[in-house]
Design a protein around this motif. Sequence first.
Motif, PDB file in Angstrom:
ATOM      1  N   ALA A 116      38.458  31.629   6.581  1.00  0.00           N
ATOM      2  CA  ALA A 116      37.281  31.296   6.541  1.00  0.00           C
ATOM      3  C   ALA A 116      36.781  30.582   5.418  1.00  0.00           C
ATOM      4  O   ALA A 116      35.715  30.094   5.593  1.00  0.00           O
ATOM      5  CB  ALA A 116      36.270  32.415   7.184  1.00  0.00           C
TER       6      ALA A 116
ATOM      7  N   LEU B  54      25.810  31.938   2.256  1.00  0.00           N
ATOM      8  CA  LEU B  54      27.050  32.353   2.968  1.00  0.00           C
ATOM      9  C   LEU B  54      26.941  33.579   3.498  1.00  0.00           C
ATOM     10  O   LEU B  54      27.764  34.247   4.262  1.00  0.00           O
ATOM     11  CB  LEU B  54      28.336  32.121   2.085  1.00  0.00           C
ATOM     12  N   GLN B  55      26.066  34.206   2.905  1.00  0.00           N
ATOM     13  CA  GLN B  55      25.741  35.813   3.236  1.00  0.00           C
ATOM     14  C   GLN B  55      25.824  35.961   4.752  1.00  0.00           C
ATOM     15  O   GLN B  55      26.568  36.906   5.065  1.00  0.00           O
ATOM     16  CB  GLN B  55      24.350  36.062   2.717  1.00  0.00           C
ATOM     17  N   GLU B  56      25.164  35.117   5.505  1.00  0.00           N
ATOM     18  CA  GLU B  56      25.104  35.528   7.173  1.00  0.00           C
ATOM     19  C   GLU B  56      26.497  35.117   7.681  1.00  0.00           C
ATOM     20  O   GLU B  56      26.845  36.012   8.598  1.00  0.00           O
ATOM     21  CB  GLU B  56      24.076  34.533   7.810  1.00  0.00           C
ATOM     22  N   ARG B  57      27.232  34.184   7.094  1.00  0.00           N
ATOM     23  CA  ARG B  57      28.746  33.878   7.652  1.00  0.00           C
ATOM     24  C   ARG B  57      29.775  35.086   7.241  1.00  0.00           C
ATOM     25  O   ARG B  57      30.222  35.419   8.016  1.00  0.00           O
ATOM     26  CB  ARG B  57      28.925  32.689   6.992  1.00  0.00           C
ATOM     27  N   ALA B  58      29.287  35.731   5.929  1.00  0.00           N
ATOM     28  CA  ALA B  58      30.224  36.666   5.633  1.00  0.00           C
ATOM     29  C   ALA B  58      30.034  37.912   6.557  1.00  0.00           C
ATOM     30  O   ALA B  58      30.794  38.840   6.968  1.00  0.00           O
ATOM     31  CB  ALA B  58      30.070  37.227   4.073  1.00  0.00           C
TER      32      ALA B  58
ATOM     33  N   ASP C 295      28.616  38.224   9.525  1.00  0.00           N
ATOM     34  CA  ASP C 295      28.884  37.927  10.826  1.00  0.00           C
ATOM     35  C   ASP C 295      30.611  38.032  10.814  1.00  0.00           C
ATOM     36  O   ASP C 295      30.920  38.854  11.842  1.00  0.00           O
ATOM     37  CB  ASP C 295      28.655  36.617  11.560  1.00  0.00           C
ATOM     38  N   LEU C 296      31.256  37.668   9.919  1.00  0.00           N
ATOM     39  CA  LEU C 296      32.741  37.915  10.180  1.00  0.00           C
ATOM     40  C   LEU C 296      33.338  39.429   9.877  1.00  0.00           C
ATOM     41  O   LEU C 296      34.033  39.546  10.724  1.00  0.00           O
ATOM     42  CB  LEU C 296      33.465  36.817   8.838  1.00  0.00           C
TER      43      LEU C 296
END
Length: 184
Positions: A25, A143-147, A149-150
Amino acid sequence: MSMIIAGRFQLQDDVDRARSALVEAGFEADRISGFYLSQPGQHDMTPIGGDHVQSPGAKETPEGVVQGMATGGAVGVAVGAATSPLTGPIGPIVGGLVGGHIGSLFSFSKMKDRGEPEEGGENAVAPRTAGMLVAVALTDPALQERAVDLLRQLGAHHIERAQGTIVAGDWADFDPSSRPDVIA
């Protein structure tokens, strides 16, 4: 220091899969850490082992021991002195020792009982539970939300946010006894 997002997994295979997915990612491999977190109390953070030198619920116990020994000792000496015609000169000494010992048991009344509110709030948040932890240090807080969610998609639970430093895959300043900031 940077923002770190961490999630708990059940199996080592899940940790390996999460590390690979984070790299795929776009997260930097050397800023990802995976490790086993021991049970609370077993982190060997003090010279004699454990997490704390003294249990947070028993922090007032030494004060109770001193108060109890002083009071009990004084009462014991007085009783021993009053009975000295029968016990002789050893009466006040034995009375003081026995009274001090019995008085020290007063310290139990200074211990926090289950459910009783506590002054410092050390136990207000549950400690981290044991398990496999995967953490990623973010180069950009956006990038917090992306991390999150992943990690959630990969099956992580107890996802938390922290401040720290991950260098070469090692969360160098991780404190296992700190209270987690759980976000999911």
